[in-house]
Every structure is written in structure tokens, then in C-alpha cells.
Design a protein around this motif. Structure first.
Motif, PDB file in Angstrom:
ATOM      1  N   LYS A   8      86.673  20.351   5.182  1.00 54.27           N
ATOM      2  CA  LYS A   8      87.331  20.108   6.471  1.00 54.27           C
ATOM      3  C   LYS A   8      87.383  21.391   7.310  1.00 54.27           C
ATOM      4  N   LEU A   9      87.805  22.487   6.686  1.00 51.27           N
ATOM      5  CA  LEU A   9      87.869  23.764   7.398  1.00 51.27           C
ATOM      6  C   LEU A   9      86.478  24.263   7.800  1.00 51.27           C
ATOM      7  N   SER A  10      85.512  24.072   6.937  1.00 53.48           N
ATOM      8  CA  SER A  10      84.144  24.510   7.232  1.00 53.48           C
ATOM      9  C   SER A  10      83.601  23.778   8.451  1.00 53.48           C
ATOM     10  N   ALA A  11      83.866  22.466   8.526  1.00 52.95           N
ATOM     11  CA  ALA A  11      83.410  21.676   9.676  1.00 52.95           C
ATOM     12  C   ALA A  11      84.103  22.141  10.954  1.00 52.95           C
ATOM     13  N   GLU A  12      85.412  22.385  10.870  1.00 52.88           N
ATOM     14  CA  GLU A  12      86.195  22.854  12.032  1.00 52.88           C
ATOM     15  C   GLU A  12      85.679  24.204  12.529  1.00 52.88           C
ATOM     16  N   ILE A  13      85.481  25.133  11.619  1.00 52.59           N
ATOM     17  CA  ILE A  13      85.016  26.474  12.001  1.00 52.59           C
ATOM     18  C   ILE A  13      83.609  26.411  12.572  1.00 52.59           C
ATOM     19  N   SER A  14      82.741  25.632  11.938  1.00 53.05           N
ATOM     20  CA  SER A  14      81.359  25.504  12.415  1.00 53.05           C
ATOM     21  C   SER A  14      81.321  24.969  13.842  1.00 53.05           C
ATOM     22  N   ALA A  15      82.127  23.940  14.120  1.00 49.84           N
ATOM     23  CA  ALA A  15      82.173  23.363  15.467  1.00 49.84           C
ATOM     24  C   ALA A  15      82.699  24.389  16.477  1.00 49.84           C
ATOM     25  N   ARG A  16      83.728  25.106  16.096  1.00 47.69           N
ATOM     26  CA  ARG A  16      84.300  26.117  17.007  1.00 47.69           C
ATOM     27  C   ARG A  16      83.341  27.264  17.256  1.00 47.69           C
ATOM     28  N   MET A  17      82.572  27.650  16.248  1.00 43.90           N
ATOM     29  CA  MET A  17      81.619  28.751  16.422  1.00 43.90           C
ATOM     30  C   MET A  17      80.569  28.403  17.465  1.00 43.90           C
ATOM     31  N   ILE A  18      80.235  27.133  17.559  1.00 42.01           N
ATOM     32  CA  ILE A  18      79.257  26.686  18.561  1.00 42.01           C
ATOM     33  C   ILE A  18      79.889  26.730  19.950  1.00 42.01           C
ATOM     34  N   ASP A  19      81.143  26.264  20.048  1.00 39.62           N
ATOM     35  CA  ASP A  19      81.831  26.177  21.340  1.00 39.62           C
ATOM     36  C   ASP A  19      82.403  27.500  21.834  1.00 39.62           C
ATOM     37  N   GLU A  20      82.810  28.373  20.923  1.00 44.35           N
ATOM     38  CA  GLU A  20      83.493  29.610  21.287  1.00 44.35           C
ATOM     39  C   GLU A  20      82.782  30.821  20.683  1.00 44.35           C
ATOM     40  N   PRO A  21      81.985  31.492  21.489  1.00 47.59           N
ATOM     41  CA  PRO A  21      81.302  32.671  20.934  1.00 47.59           C
ATOM     42  C   PRO A  21      82.305  33.749  20.530  1.00 47.59           C
ATOM     43  N   ALA A  22      81.896  34.555  19.588  1.00 44.98           N
ATOM     44  CA  ALA A  22      82.770  35.622  19.073  1.00 44.98           C
ATOM     45  C   ALA A  22      82.886  36.750  20.086  1.00 44.98           C
ATOM     46  N   LEU A  23      84.030  37.405  20.031  1.00 45.43           N
ATOM     47  CA  LEU A  23      84.185  38.659  20.765  1.00 45.43           C
ATOM     48  C   LEU A  23      83.498  39.747  19.952  1.00 45.43           C
ATOM     49  N   PRO A  24      83.097  40.839  20.595  1.00 46.82           N
ATOM     50  CA  PRO A  24      82.525  41.920  19.788  1.00 46.82           C
ATOM     51  C   PRO A  24      83.587  42.473  18.834  1.00 46.82           C
ATOM     52  N   ILE A  25      83.179  42.770  17.620  1.00 51.88           N
ATOM     53  CA  ILE A  25      84.129  43.290  16.632  1.00 51.88           C
ATOM     54  C   ILE A  25      84.511  44.712  17.005  1.00 51.88           C
ATOM     55  N   GLU A  26      85.763  45.022  16.805  1.00 46.56           N
ATOM     56  CA  GLU A  26      86.236  46.353  17.167  1.00 46.56           C
ATOM     57  C   GLU A  26      86.939  47.002  15.994  1.00 46.56           C
ATOM     58  N   TYR A  27      86.186  47.752  15.204  1.00 49.41           N
ATOM     59  CA  TYR A  27      86.815  48.646  14.251  1.00 49.41           C
ATOM     60  C   TYR A  27      87.161  49.876  15.064  1.00 49.41           C
ATOM     61  N   ALA A  28      87.663  50.927  14.468  1.00 52.25           N
ATOM     62  CA  ALA A  28      87.979  52.138  15.231  1.00 52.25           C
ATOM     63  C   ALA A  28      86.756  52.509  16.050  1.00 52.25           C
ATOM     64  N   SER A  29      85.607  52.357  15.472  1.00 53.62           N
ATOM     65  CA  SER A  29      84.364  52.545  16.212  1.00 53.62           C
ATOM     66  C   SER A  29      83.336  51.609  15.601  1.00 53.62           C
ATOM     67  N   SER A  30      82.960  50.578  16.389  1.00 52.79           N
ATOM     68  CA  SER A  30      81.972  49.646  15.863  1.00 52.79           C
ATOM     69  C   SER A  30      80.646  50.349  15.635  1.00 52.79           C
ATOM     70  N   SER A  31      80.416  51.450  16.374  1.00 51.51           N
ATOM     71  CA  SER A  31      79.175  52.191  16.153  1.00 51.51           C
ATOM     72  C   SER A  31      79.176  52.832  14.769  1.00 51.51           C
ATOM     73  N   SER A  32      80.354  53.199  14.248  1.00 50.76           N
ATOM     74  CA  SER A  32      80.437  53.749  12.893  1.00 50.76           C
ATOM     75  C   SER A  32      80.006  52.707  11.858  1.00 50.76           C
ATOM     76  N   LEU A  33      80.438  51.474  12.061  1.00 52.81           N
ATOM     77  CA  LEU A  33      80.045  50.402  11.147  1.00 52.81           C
ATOM     78  C   LEU A  33      78.544  50.139  11.254  1.00 52.81           C
ATOM     79  N   GLU A  34      78.045  50.059  12.469  1.00 55.99           N
ATOM     80  CA  GLU A  34      76.608  49.839  12.662  1.00 55.99           C
ATOM     81  C   GLU A  34      75.804  50.972  12.033  1.00 55.99           C
ATOM     82  N   THR A  35      76.275  52.197  12.198  1.00 51.62           N
ATOM     83  CA  THR A  35      75.592  53.358  11.617  1.00 51.62           C
ATOM     84  C   THR A  35      75.620  53.300  10.101  1.00 51.62           C
ATOM     85  N   LEU A  36      76.784  52.952   9.536  1.00 54.40           N
ATOM     86  CA  LEU A  36      76.906  52.856   8.084  1.00 54.40           C
ATOM     87  C   LEU A  36      75.931  51.813   7.523  1.00 54.40           C
ATOM     88  N   ILE A  37      75.907  50.637   8.128  1.00 55.48           N
ATOM     89  CA  ILE A  37      75.018  49.569   7.644  1.00 55.48           C
ATOM     90  C   ILE A  37      73.553  49.989   7.804  1.00 55.48           C
TER      91      ILE A  37
END
Length: 199
Positions: A8-37
Motif C-alpha cells: 500500500k505504501l509503495s503504491a502511494e509513494i510511487s504515485a506521488r513520485m510521478i506527480d510531485e518531483p523531488a526537491l534537490p537534496i540539501e546536505y551541508a553541501s550537496s557538492s560534498s556528497l556528489e564529490t564523495l560518490i
């Protein structure tokens, strides 16, 4: 968490992901996360199958907003290089989500959210990151079926349920667990902001 609730939750989240795009993730510095990965990919960390002490400290540093308490620094430093290598090697090769995090929790200075970061930032196609924000999103989207409050913080049982949901959403949406955890994290930020504005 029952299989019915996961579905039930998976269906709800999947539907919402289509309708509501994510905001950009904000760690202290998202560039730090991107650099680490990017560094982990360039260094072949997933292929070599383990983290070094330096890698572990970087993960903890980025996860904790680019600051670590002296207590956490000392705890991380107390792990030998061999222990970090062996524990992370066992965890990264594990297919069972409970085993993977329980192994990592054996390292000093590693709590559940950081353990999930070790897994997810090394193997983003396989594992999500769990934190308070993403769990709150699950609780909100369950319409009261999942408890939002985490007395004493996130536990392994939260991780097991969370991972089940994220893996199910990944199958439905054809997205990686990391993309889903980013969406859940940003959904919490978005809904909290809307609640403050009274929307």
C-alpha cells in the motif's frame, strides 16, 4: 510491517513520485556528497568491496553536515584499519539488509543512519539511506498506520521496514533506491515547509 502495508505504501509513494518531483537534496553541501560518490566510483570502492578508515570518516563527515563531534571523531579513530576493512567488506557483500547494517553497527562511531550511508553511497543501485526525514515521510504517507515518533532514534526494525518499502518502490518506478530516498527526504522538507506556511 506487513506485506499488505508495504504494498500500500509503495503504491502511494510511487504515485506521488510521478506527480510531485523531488526537491534537490540539501546536505551541508550537496557538492560534498556528489564529490564523495564520484570519488568512490573513480577509486573503485564498490569493486574493491570495502572502505578504508579515511573513507569511513568522509562518509560520517558528509552525513553529519560536515561536522563531527570530538566524541564521534575519537570513536571512529578507535577502529583499526583492518576492522574497518573487514566490517565494511562483510556488510557490502551482504544481501540481507538486517545483516548489512548490524555488521556496520559493530564499528565504533557508526549509528544506523551512517551505516545506511556507507551502504547507499557505495552501492546506490542497491541500498537507500535512512534518516529521520525519510522515515517521517513514510509515516506521513501511511496516514497514521506507521508511527512517526522514534523514541531513542531509528532502530534496525525501522531500517528493515524502510528498505522493504524503498525496494518495492524501486521495482514499480524503475528508480534506484538512492533516488527514492532522496525523494522521501525532500518530501519531508517540502511538507514541513508547507505546514509552517499553513498551506
Amino acid at each position: 510491517m506487513s506485506d499488505t502495508m508495504v504494498a500500500k505504501l509503495s503504491a502511494e509513494i510511487s504515485a506521488r513520485m510521478i506527480d510531485e518531483p523531488a526537491l534537490p537534496i540539501e546536505y551541508a553541501s550537496s557538492s560534498s556528497l556528489e564529490t564523495l560518490i564520484a570519488d568512490f566510483v573513480e577509486q573503485g570502492v564498490a569493486e574493491r568491496g570495502y572502505l578504508t578508515s579515511g573513507d569511513l570518516k568522509r562518509v560520517a563527515f558528509v552525513k553529519n553536515g560536515e561536522k563531527l563531534s570530538n566524541k564521534t571523531k575519537n570513536a571512529l579513530a578507535s577502529n583499526t584499519e583492518e576492522a574497518v576493512r573487514q566490517f565494511t567488506k562483510m556488510a557490502l557483500s551482504a544481501s540481507n539488509p538486517e545483516f548489512a547494517v548490524r555488521i556496520l553497527l559493530g564499528l565504533d562511531g557508526v549509528r544506523l543512519p551512517t551505516a545506511s550511508c556507507i551502504l547507499a553511497w557505495t552501492l546506490p543501485h542497491k541500498w537507500p539511506v535512512i534518516d529521520v526525514r525519510s522515515w517521517r515521510s513514510i509515516a506521513r504517507l501511511s496516514h497514521g498506520q506507521v508511527e512517526e515518533k522514534m523514541i531513542g532514534g531509528l532502530k534496525v526494525r525501522h531500517w528493515i521496514a524502510y528498505n522493504k518499502i524503498v525496494q518495492s518502490v524501486a521495482i514499480i518506478t524503475n528508480r534506484t533506491p538512492q533516488e527514492i530516498d532522496v525523494w522521501l527526504y525532500s518530501y519531508d522538507k517540502k511538507t514541513k515547509k508547507a505546514n509552517r506556511k499553513g498551506i
